[in-house]
Design an enzyme around this catalytic site. Sequence first.
Site, PDB file in Angstrom:
ATOM      1  N   ALA A   1       0.855  -1.191   0.000  1.00  0.00           N
ATOM      2  CA  ALA A   1       0.000   0.000   0.000  1.00  0.00           C
ATOM      3  C   ALA A   1       0.888   1.238   0.000  1.00  0.00           C
ATOM      4  O   ALA A   1       2.028   1.197   0.467  1.00  0.00           O
ATOM      5  CB  ALA A   1      -0.887  -0.019   1.229  1.00  0.00           C
TER       6      ALA A   1
ATOM      7  N   GLY B   1       0.430  -5.223   0.908  1.00  0.00           N
ATOM      8  CA  GLY B   1      -0.786  -5.289   0.112  1.00  0.00           C
ATOM      9  C   GLY B   1      -0.539  -5.879  -1.265  1.00  0.00           C
ATOM     10  O   GLY B   1      -1.451  -6.459  -1.872  1.00  0.00           O
TER      11      GLY B   1
ATOM     12  N   GLU C   1      -0.686  -9.548  -0.784  1.00  0.00           N
ATOM     13  CA  GLU C   1      -2.103  -9.890  -0.551  1.00  0.00           C
ATOM     14  C   GLU C   1      -2.905  -9.823  -1.847  1.00  0.00           C
ATOM     15  O   GLU C   1      -3.785 -10.648  -2.091  1.00  0.00           O
ATOM     16  CB  GLU C   1      -2.702  -8.934   0.491  1.00  0.00           C
ATOM     17  CG  GLU C   1      -2.095  -9.140   1.868  1.00  0.00           C
ATOM     18  CD  GLU C   1      -2.537  -8.071   2.858  1.00  0.00           C
ATOM     19  OE1 GLU C   1      -2.296  -6.881   2.593  1.00  0.00           O
ATOM     20  OE2 GLU C   1      -3.130  -8.424   3.885  1.00  0.00           O
TER      21      GLU C   1
ATOM     22  N   GLU D   1       4.504  -5.414   6.847  1.00  0.00           N
ATOM     23  CA  GLU D   1       3.743  -4.363   7.544  1.00  0.00           C
ATOM     24  C   GLU D   1       4.204  -4.168   8.979  1.00  0.00           C
ATOM     25  O   GLU D   1       4.166  -3.058   9.512  1.00  0.00           O
ATOM     26  CB  GLU D   1       2.237  -4.699   7.541  1.00  0.00           C
ATOM     27  CG  GLU D   1       1.566  -4.647   6.189  1.00  0.00           C
ATOM     28  CD  GLU D   1       1.582  -5.975   5.450  1.00  0.00           C
ATOM     29  OE1 GLU D   1       2.443  -6.845   5.749  1.00  0.00           O
ATOM     30  OE2 GLU D   1       0.733  -6.157   4.564  1.00  0.00           O
TER      31      GLU D   1
END
Length: 265
Positions: A73, A116, A119, A139
Amino acid sequence: MTDAVNQTTGYSSIKIETRGRVGIVTLDRPKTLNALCATLAEEVLQALKEFDNNPTIGAMILTGSEKAFAAGADIKEMAEKGFSDMFIEDYFGAWDEVPRVRKPIIAAVSGFALGGGCELAMLCDFIIAGENAKFGQPEIKLGIMPGIGGTQRLTRLVGKSLAMELILTGRMLKADEAKQAGIVARVVPDESVLDTAIEIASTIASYNLPAVLMAKEAINRAEEVGLTEGVRFERRLFQAAFATEGQKEGMAAFLEKREANFSGR
Ligand code: DAK
């Protein structure tokens, strides 16, 4: 940073193209290693939905650049947000819609697939990785934890022990280890990642579409229900496949020793 809008597609963070019956979505924020911003999430979802609704498309590919599928992200976009921003905006809620896409999506991963980005690759139906691809959930190093299903999907793919180690340390896995762990379906030379994904997606897209959709749905069901219920669900879909034109065509073609030509019905 705002990305320039492409006047033809209307997208600023992705590129789209088709190859035969394959729809390709390419993440395109090179200055940030394809960091996932809110706009990119909305655009990817829109492009996938459009391909899903397009009868000339049978399968999709989600890919990035040689250096990065996506480095996670967008940290710059998130840094100043608080709980209420995340909660009220439902920041990244778009990613929850990806599992509703019915046609198969292959992640073609070169370079980094982190946070992300990892993911997102796992949200796809399977992953083809280049030999220098790197997967990880870093993260924890930023003071947060995975939030697009990483603790759930990674754990289902690799088991509790390795998922704990990866998520609690942020260690990256190289492609061969990711393959061994069950994250990746196939590892290929870096320069052939996209071509291999296109070849596989074209094969899938050439088959009986209803059977392809049924098979994807049944496999996904395996993660949600017990074995007896899952097999019962599979049996109904299997029987339903005999109501499709494609079943008649596929079996006739075999018996007549010719290539099947599926109508998609
Ligand atoms: N965000 C923003 N910019 C990024 C970025 C990221 N995730 N990753 C890289 N960049 C930018 C760098 O800042 C740098 O920009 P400039 O300095 O040139 O302006 C440029 O991309 C090139 O990066 P590097 O210079 O760092 O390149 P290196 O080859 O040296 O290193 C790297 C590559 C991938 C190892 C490194 O860039 C890196 O560690 N990046 C961060 C990886 C990371 O921590 N990813 C996890 C992000 S957190 C949510 C759900 C989920 C999430 C959020 C919300 N909700 C449901 C609300 C997910 C969170 C995450 O993914």
